[in-house]
Scaffold this active site. Sequence first.
Site, short mmCIF file in Angstrom:
data_model
loop_
_atom_site.label_atom_id
_atom_site.label_comp_id
_atom_site.label_asym_id
_atom_site.label_seq_id
_atom_site.Cartn_x
_atom_site.Cartn_y
_atom_site.Cartn_z
N LYS A 40 -13.12 -17.02 -51.95
CA LYS A 40 -13.54 -16.37 -50.70
C LYS A 40 -12.28 -15.83 -50.04
CE LYS A 40 -14.10 -16.48 -46.65
NZ LYS A 40 -13.45 -15.49 -45.77
N CYS B 215 3.45 -18.88 -43.37
CA CYS B 215 3.22 -20.30 -43.04
C CYS B 215 4.52 -21.01 -42.72
CB CYS B 215 2.56 -21.01 -44.22
SG CYS B 215 1.00 -20.29 -44.68
N GLU C 120 1.85 -22.58 -33.50
CA GLU C 120 2.16 -21.58 -34.52
C GLU C 120 1.73 -20.20 -34.01
OE1 GLU C 120 -0.06 -21.62 -38.23
OE2 GLU C 120 1.80 -21.28 -39.34
N GLU D 141 -3.41 -26.32 -46.99
CA GLU D 141 -2.06 -25.92 -46.54
C GLU D 141 -2.29 -25.18 -45.23
OE1 GLU D 141 0.44 -23.77 -45.32
OE2 GLU D 141 0.95 -22.72 -47.19
P1 ADP Z 1 -6.38 -17.41 -39.56
O1 ADP Z 1 -6.53 -17.97 -38.19
O2 ADP Z 1 -4.99 -17.26 -39.99
O3 ADP Z 1 -7.24 -16.23 -39.86
P2 ADP Z 1 -8.31 -19.22 -40.65
O4 ADP Z 1 -8.05 -20.65 -40.87
O5 ADP Z 1 -9.22 -18.82 -39.55
O6 ADP Z 1 -6.88 -18.56 -40.51
O7 ADP Z 1 -8.86 -18.53 -41.98
C1 ADP Z 1 -8.40 -18.83 -43.27
C2 ADP Z 1 -9.56 -18.65 -44.24
O8 ADP Z 1 -10.60 -19.56 -43.87
C3 ADP Z 1 -10.20 -17.27 -44.24
O9 ADP Z 1 -10.64 -16.95 -45.55
C4 ADP Z 1 -11.39 -17.44 -43.32
O10 ADP Z 1 -12.45 -16.53 -43.56
C5 ADP Z 1 -11.82 -18.85 -43.68
N1 ADP Z 1 -12.58 -19.50 -42.61
C6 ADP Z 1 -12.46 -19.34 -41.27
N2 ADP Z 1 -13.35 -20.10 -40.62
C7 ADP Z 1 -14.07 -20.77 -41.55
C8 ADP Z 1 -15.14 -21.71 -41.49
N3 ADP Z 1 -15.64 -22.12 -40.34
N4 ADP Z 1 -15.61 -22.18 -42.67
C9 ADP Z 1 -15.09 -21.79 -43.85
N5 ADP Z 1 -14.10 -20.90 -43.96
C10 ADP Z 1 -13.58 -20.38 -42.83
#
Ligand code: ADP
Length: 506
Positions: free
Chosen positions: A196, A307, A407, A272
């Site tokens: 994903k 990161c 961060e 991570e």
């Molecule tokens: P950032 O804030 O840097 O965008 P996220 O942690 O929100 O980092 O996102 C990292 C990954 O996790 C992306 O692929 C995002 O689509 C996915 N993601 C975000 N929210 C969820 C969720 N509630 N469940 C599963 N995957 C998620």
Amino acid sequence: MNLTDARSLSAKDWHARAEALVPEGRHFIDGVFVDSSDGRTFDDVNPATGALVARVARGGQADVDRAVASGLEHFRSGVWSRMAPRERMNILYRYAELLEAHAAEFALLDVLDMGKPVQDMLSADIPASVECFQYFGEAIDKIEGTVTNTADDALHYILRQPLGVVGCIVPWNYPLMMAAWKVAPALAAGNSVVLKPAEQSPLSCGLLARLFIEAGGPPGVFNVVQGYGEEAGAPLALHNDVAKIGFTGSVEIGKQMLIYAGQSNMKRVTTECGGKTPQIIMGDVEDIDRAVQYAVNGIFGNQGEVCNAGSRLLVDRRIAEDFSQRFTALAQTAFVAGDPLDPATTLGAMVNTEQQKRVLEYIDIGRGEGAEVAMGGGVPSGWDHGAYVEPTLFTGVNNDMRIAREEIFGPVGAVIPFDTPEEAVQIANDSIYGLAAGIWTGNVGTAHRLARDIEAGVIWVNCFDHGDMTQPWGGYKQSGNGRDKCFESIVAHTQSKSVWVDIAQY
Ligand code: ADP
């Protein structure tokens, strides 16, 4: 077009390629590109210009179910999971060659998606991704079971077997490379994968999956579901037929992954989740200009969307002013906002306007907390049509300020003075994060003491951001619980099976 040829392309050539691009934004399931079951899409926008790049499939539960079912069916058939190790190795070697042969395509997709300079793709992301598939390809036949030392009446051995379907949920800062770090060890160990991608950077992952088939990988073993985190990521992480989630992203969503595992099938979860990396510059640093150069690159490279960005610059108070002056002098010329498709550009756009806004808000917070802006602090002049932020350095920061604790994920560094090595360690460790740290000193004893005492998964001494595929990559504390790259990572994609054979009787 391969890496060597891609490196000779001009800005004009890259723009011509961008014009001619026919982007593929559908899911990749069972070896073919498919639309979402409900036909929905979302807009993928170039953050440097605001232009639409592609309409991308907006996946949901039904698409995840299809992808996981395909992965599981092909896992159980053994078409990949039981393929002879040497054959799997040969496929991953061919795969790595194909990635290199498509360097220009990958570079273009990630640059258009997330605004990073094309030069970074060609010098870092693509070579590192190729190396990743080579490394894990080479590792395949190095995984061994064990015959244990039991009493004479038994033969006991331990098999190492793949897990099943592995879900990989990746971020947008290194779209291709983060996918490679997750997907390569999972595939190499014999698992099926459902990837994903981040919704901000979906395109290169489709190409990655297609090339697996071209390399000779069986259809259905490597699937991609596009879409938003809550709509496509959550069903994947909650799926009862997914055996493991490999995640890179924020702490908040990393914790959510652990909750999803508890709410579903207790799948393994490795995370991570970023950092607030200290670079400690001791007063006895031997080459201050080298330290400054690495400090500048460490926080402004990839627009600070890294990161392990060296965002906390812990500098011995006696040299802090000199350090800051040298830092700003170098950074003014080393990182200049430009067109990401121009190979001369060193600072691209932030991934989107939300991220730009978030970083600018943090800069306001820093000002409000009483820190001084030594350079930058706004949008670079002439670049307000895109999601740009100036490289920014705060001085006079203390570790209680939000800009030192949270961060920011942007080009914002903070100089925090300290008086003794003990205080440097205390400040470095006063963080929920513990991904990485840099240490600059001329004293070998100090170097080893700090390396031992700092709570972080990766330590660099008199360098920063060095490494290769042998290096475990992951954090202490809330920077996460997994290790990417390294042999440990392929082993983490297997499970042990204990086989006890009674041989007491003839
Ligand atoms: P950032 O804030 O840097 O965008 P996220 O942690 O929100 O980092 O996102 C990292 C990954 O996790 C992306 O692929 C995002 O689509 C996915 N993601 C975000 N929210 C969820 C969720 N509630 N469940 C599963 N995957 C998620």
